[in-house]
Design a protein around this motif. Structure first.
Motif, PDB file in Angstrom:
ATOM      1  N   ILE A 107      83.797  33.087  -4.291  1.00 20.45           N
ATOM      2  CA  ILE A 107      82.361  33.575  -5.050  1.00 20.45           C
ATOM      3  C   ILE A 107      81.121  33.273  -4.899  1.00 20.45           C
ATOM      4  O   ILE A 107      81.088  31.623  -5.251  1.00 20.45           O
ATOM      5  N   GLU A 108      80.146  33.773  -4.680  1.00 23.28           N
ATOM      6  CA  GLU A 108      78.749  33.038  -4.965  1.00 23.28           C
ATOM      7  C   GLU A 108      78.042  33.561  -6.968  1.00 23.28           C
ATOM      8  O   GLU A 108      78.479  34.409  -6.445  1.00 23.28           O
ATOM      9  N   PHE A 109      78.210  31.813  -7.363  1.00 24.72           N
ATOM     10  CA  PHE A 109      77.399  32.635  -8.468  1.00 24.72           C
ATOM     11  C   PHE A 109      76.219  33.514  -8.464  1.00 24.72           C
ATOM     12  O   PHE A 109      74.976  32.080  -7.776  1.00 24.72           O
ATOM     13  N   GLY A 110      75.788  34.188  -8.998  1.00 30.52           N
ATOM     14  CA  GLY A 110      74.585  34.637  -8.793  1.00 30.52           C
ATOM     15  C   GLY A 110      74.107  36.354  -9.629  1.00 30.52           C
ATOM     16  O   GLY A 110      75.729  36.334 -10.171  1.00 30.52           O
ATOM     17  N   LEU A 111      73.393  36.791 -10.355  1.00 27.88           N
ATOM     18  CA  LEU A 111      73.963  37.753 -11.134  1.00 27.88           C
ATOM     19  C   LEU A 111      74.087  38.788 -10.536  1.00 27.88           C
ATOM     20  O   LEU A 111      74.657  40.231 -11.417  1.00 27.88           O
ATOM     21  N   ARG A 112      73.674  38.978  -9.368  1.00 22.31           N
ATOM     22  CA  ARG A 112      74.496  40.817  -8.327  1.00 22.31           C
ATOM     23  C   ARG A 112      76.189  40.453  -8.294  1.00 22.31           C
ATOM     24  O   ARG A 112      76.834  41.572  -7.876  1.00 22.31           O
ATOM     25  N   GLN A 113      76.205  39.658  -7.398  1.00 21.27           N
ATOM     26  CA  GLN A 113      77.419  39.068  -7.715  1.00 21.27           C
ATOM     27  C   GLN A 113      78.588  39.202  -8.909  1.00 21.27           C
ATOM     28  O   GLN A 113      79.577  39.675  -9.308  1.00 21.27           O
ATOM     29  N   LEU A 114      78.107  38.720  -9.548  1.00 23.05           N
ATOM     30  CA  LEU A 114      78.994  38.305 -11.104  1.00 23.05           C
ATOM     31  C   LEU A 114      79.081  39.897 -12.220  1.00 23.05           C
ATOM     32  O   LEU A 114      80.054  39.812 -12.759  1.00 23.05           O
ATOM     33  N   GLY A 115      77.556  40.108 -12.142  1.00 20.94           N
ATOM     34  CA  GLY A 115      76.963  40.998 -12.485  1.00 20.94           C
ATOM     35  C   GLY A 115      76.384  40.618 -14.645  1.00 20.94           C
ATOM     36  O   GLY A 115      76.341  39.114 -14.610  1.00 20.94           O
ATOM     37  N   ALA A 116      75.384  41.303 -15.420  1.00 17.83           N
ATOM     38  CA  ALA A 116      74.791  40.857 -15.664  1.00 17.83           C
ATOM     39  C   ALA A 116      75.600  39.774 -16.891  1.00 17.83           C
ATOM     40  O   ALA A 116      74.888  38.787 -17.443  1.00 17.83           O
ATOM     41  N   GLY A 117      76.497  40.327 -17.453  1.00 20.29           N
ATOM     42  CA  GLY A 117      76.984  39.729 -18.787  1.00 20.29           C
ATOM     43  C   GLY A 117      77.674  38.597 -18.206  1.00 20.29           C
ATOM     44  O   GLY A 117      77.446  37.399 -19.759  1.00 20.29           O
ATOM     45  N   ALA A 118      78.666  38.478 -17.515  1.00 25.16           N
ATOM     46  CA  ALA A 118      79.631  37.138 -17.049  1.00 25.16           C
ATOM     47  C   ALA A 118      78.661  36.161 -16.245  1.00 25.16           C
ATOM     48  O   ALA A 118      78.218  34.853 -16.600  1.00 25.16           O
ATOM     49  N   PHE A 119      77.416  36.783 -15.705  1.00 22.20           N
ATOM     50  CA  PHE A 119      76.267  35.626 -15.145  1.00 22.20           C
ATOM     51  C   PHE A 119      75.516  34.703 -16.099  1.00 22.20           C
ATOM     52  O   PHE A 119      75.194  33.390 -16.482  1.00 22.20           O
ATOM     53  N   PHE A 120      75.115  35.295 -17.449  1.00 22.50           N
ATOM     54  CA  PHE A 120      74.607  34.937 -18.751  1.00 22.50           C
ATOM     55  C   PHE A 120      75.252  34.466 -19.152  1.00 22.50           C
ATOM     56  O   PHE A 120      74.753  33.203 -19.752  1.00 22.50           O
ATOM     57  N   ARG A 121      76.932  34.800 -19.380  1.00 23.66           N
ATOM     58  CA  ARG A 121      77.794  33.574 -20.419  1.00 23.66           C
ATOM     59  C   ARG A 121      77.466  32.794 -19.094  1.00 23.66           C
ATOM     60  O   ARG A 121      77.253  31.111 -20.112  1.00 23.66           O
ATOM     61  N   TYR A 122      77.656  32.746 -18.491  1.00 22.92           N
ATOM     62  CA  TYR A 122      77.788  30.921 -17.308  1.00 22.92           C
ATOM     63  C   TYR A 122      76.912  30.468 -17.899  1.00 22.92           C
ATOM     64  O   TYR A 122      76.439  29.475 -17.580  1.00 22.92           O
ATOM     65  N   VAL A 123      75.097  31.136 -17.370  1.00 22.80           N
ATOM     66  CA  VAL A 123      74.396  30.072 -17.254  1.00 22.80           C
ATOM     67  C   VAL A 123      73.664  29.516 -18.872  1.00 22.80           C
ATOM     68  O   VAL A 123      73.733  28.381 -19.123  1.00 22.80           O
ATOM     69  N   LEU A 124      74.044  30.370 -19.797  1.00 23.24           N
ATOM     70  CA  LEU A 124      74.155  30.050 -21.032  1.00 23.24           C
ATOM     71  C   LEU A 124      74.940  28.724 -21.301  1.00 23.24           C
ATOM     72  O   LEU A 124      74.506  27.761 -21.866  1.00 23.24           O
ATOM     73  N   ILE A 125      76.077  28.977 -21.329  1.00 20.31           N
ATOM     74  CA  ILE A 125      77.463  28.264 -21.716  1.00 20.31           C
ATOM     75  C   ILE A 125      76.644  26.476 -20.978  1.00 20.31           C
ATOM     76  O   ILE A 125      76.695  25.640 -21.627  1.00 20.31           O
ATOM     77  N   LEU A 126      76.683  26.772 -19.999  1.00 28.28           N
ATOM     78  CA  LEU A 126      76.469  25.143 -19.062  1.00 28.28           C
ATOM     79  C   LEU A 126      74.779  24.677 -19.375  1.00 28.28           C
ATOM     80  O   LEU A 126      74.981  23.374 -19.256  1.00 28.28           O
ATOM     81  N   THR A 127      73.617  25.729 -19.804  1.00 29.71           N
ATOM     82  CA  THR A 127      72.426  25.571 -19.903  1.00 29.71           C
ATOM     83  C   THR A 127      72.828  24.569 -21.509  1.00 29.71           C
ATOM     84  O   THR A 127      72.414  23.904 -21.684  1.00 29.71           O
ATOM     85  N   PHE A 128      73.659  24.704 -22.038  1.00 27.91           N
ATOM     86  CA  PHE A 128      73.775  24.682 -23.844  1.00 27.91           C
ATOM     87  C   PHE A 128      74.117  23.299 -23.291  1.00 27.91           C
ATOM     88  O   PHE A 128      74.159  22.688 -24.313  1.00 27.91           O
ATOM     89  N   ILE A 129      75.018  23.154 -22.823  1.00 26.68           N
ATOM     90  CA  ILE A 129      76.164  22.051 -22.364  1.00 26.68           C
ATOM     91  C   ILE A 129      75.218  20.520 -22.912  1.00 26.68           C
ATOM     92  O   ILE A 129      74.789  19.480 -22.052  1.00 26.68           O
ATOM     93  N   HIS A 130      73.717  21.326 -21.169  1.00 29.79           N
ATOM     94  CA  HIS A 130      73.241  20.315 -20.273  1.00 29.79           C
ATOM     95  C   HIS A 130      71.945  19.878 -20.913  1.00 29.79           C
ATOM     96  O   HIS A 130      71.686  18.476 -21.473  1.00 29.79           O
ATOM     97  N   HIS A 131      71.843  20.671 -22.295  1.00 30.28           N
ATOM     98  CA  HIS A 131      70.824  20.212 -22.806  1.00 30.28           C
ATOM     99  C   HIS A 131      71.033  19.145 -24.511  1.00 30.28           C
ATOM    100  O   HIS A 131      70.387  18.559 -25.006  1.00 30.28           O
ATOM    101  N   THR A 132      72.045  20.302 -24.464  1.00 28.28           N
ATOM    102  CA  THR A 132      72.345  19.373 -25.554  1.00 28.28           C
ATOM    103  C   THR A 132      73.491  18.118 -25.443  1.00 28.28           C
ATOM    104  O   THR A 132      72.168  16.603 -26.157  1.00 28.28           O
ATOM    105  N   ALA A 133      73.613  17.390 -24.551  1.00 28.05           N
ATOM    106  CA  ALA A 133      73.554  15.855 -23.572  1.00 28.05           C
ATOM    107  C   ALA A 133      72.367  15.285 -23.873  1.00 28.05           C
ATOM    108  O   ALA A 133      71.525  14.126 -24.149  1.00 28.05           O
ATOM    109  N   LEU A 134      71.314  16.262 -23.003  1.00 28.69           N
ATOM    110  CA  LEU A 134      70.085  15.016 -22.946  1.00 28.69           C
ATOM    111  C   LEU A 134      69.039  15.414 -23.803  1.00 28.69           C
ATOM    112  O   LEU A 134      68.620  14.456 -23.852  1.00 28.69           O
ATOM    113  N   PHE A 135      69.523  16.583 -24.879  1.00 28.18           N
ATOM    114  CA  PHE A 135      68.089  16.333 -26.518  1.00 28.18           C
ATOM    115  C   PHE A 135      68.903  15.305 -26.845  1.00 28.18           C
ATOM    116  O   PHE A 135      68.078  14.193 -28.175  1.00 28.18           O
TER     117      PHE A 135
END
Length: 168
Positions: A103-131
């Motif tokens: 599976i490729e992780f993209g907006l068209r492959q996963l759909g808008a809801g799943a892709f947004f959740r996937y990006v949001l959660i991992l981005t939150f993890i990254h930014h929490t650690a970084l800041f």
């Protein structure tokens, strides 16, 4: 992965890094929201990529960004943490039949809801650690949390919009 897919992934990797270093580095909203679209290099890697390679790519990406930002390993640490948490987020958040295979992780492959959740959660993890690494104490917890939330939303929306306007 075929040779064409590998070359495409490398080109995408270089493009996101150049975009981050040359353009997005200077985009800051209200001194709180920072955009780090280079993490899309890790987020968009195919599921079949081994965890070892994902961690190595995340480390290399973080070191390159650290070199240009002069941040002494903060981006590398946050990006490796995000890459380490990626399989857990994929297993718990993405409900696609056959996820064990290709599976490729993209907006068209996963759909808008799943892709947004996937990006949001991992981005939150990254930014929490970084800041929180940048703050290096809990004395400034409120401004740090505001930066985490604002930057997470800014980066997530930017990655989703880039995915929305690309053809692949």
């Amino acid at each position: 992965m075929t040779l064409r897919e590998i070359l495409s992934t490398i080109l995408l990797f270089v493009l996101y890094l150049i975009l981050q270093i040359m353009l997005v580095r200077n985009v800051v909203l209200f001194d709180y929201a920072f955009c780090f679209i280079y993490i899309a290099c890790i987020l968009l890697l195919p599921n079949e990529t081994s965890q070892t390679w994902v961690l190595l790519i995340a480390f290399a990406t973080g070191v390159v960004v650290d070199t240009f930002y002069n941040t002494l390993g903060m981006h590398a640490a946050a990006t490796v943490l995000m890459a380490y948490c990626r399989p857990f987020v994929v297993r718990t958040q993405i409900d696609v039949p056959g996820i064990e295979t290709r599976i490729e992780f993209g907006l068209r492959q996963l759909g808008a809801g799943a892709f947004f959740r996937y990006v949001l959660i991992l981005t939150f993890i990254h930014h929490t650690a970084l800041f929180f690494i940048e703050a290096s104490s809990l004395a400034l917890i409120v401004p740090t949390l505001i930066r985490v939330v604002a930057s997470t939303l800014f980066t997530t929306v930017s990655i989703v919009l880039i995915q929305f306007f690309t053809r692949n």
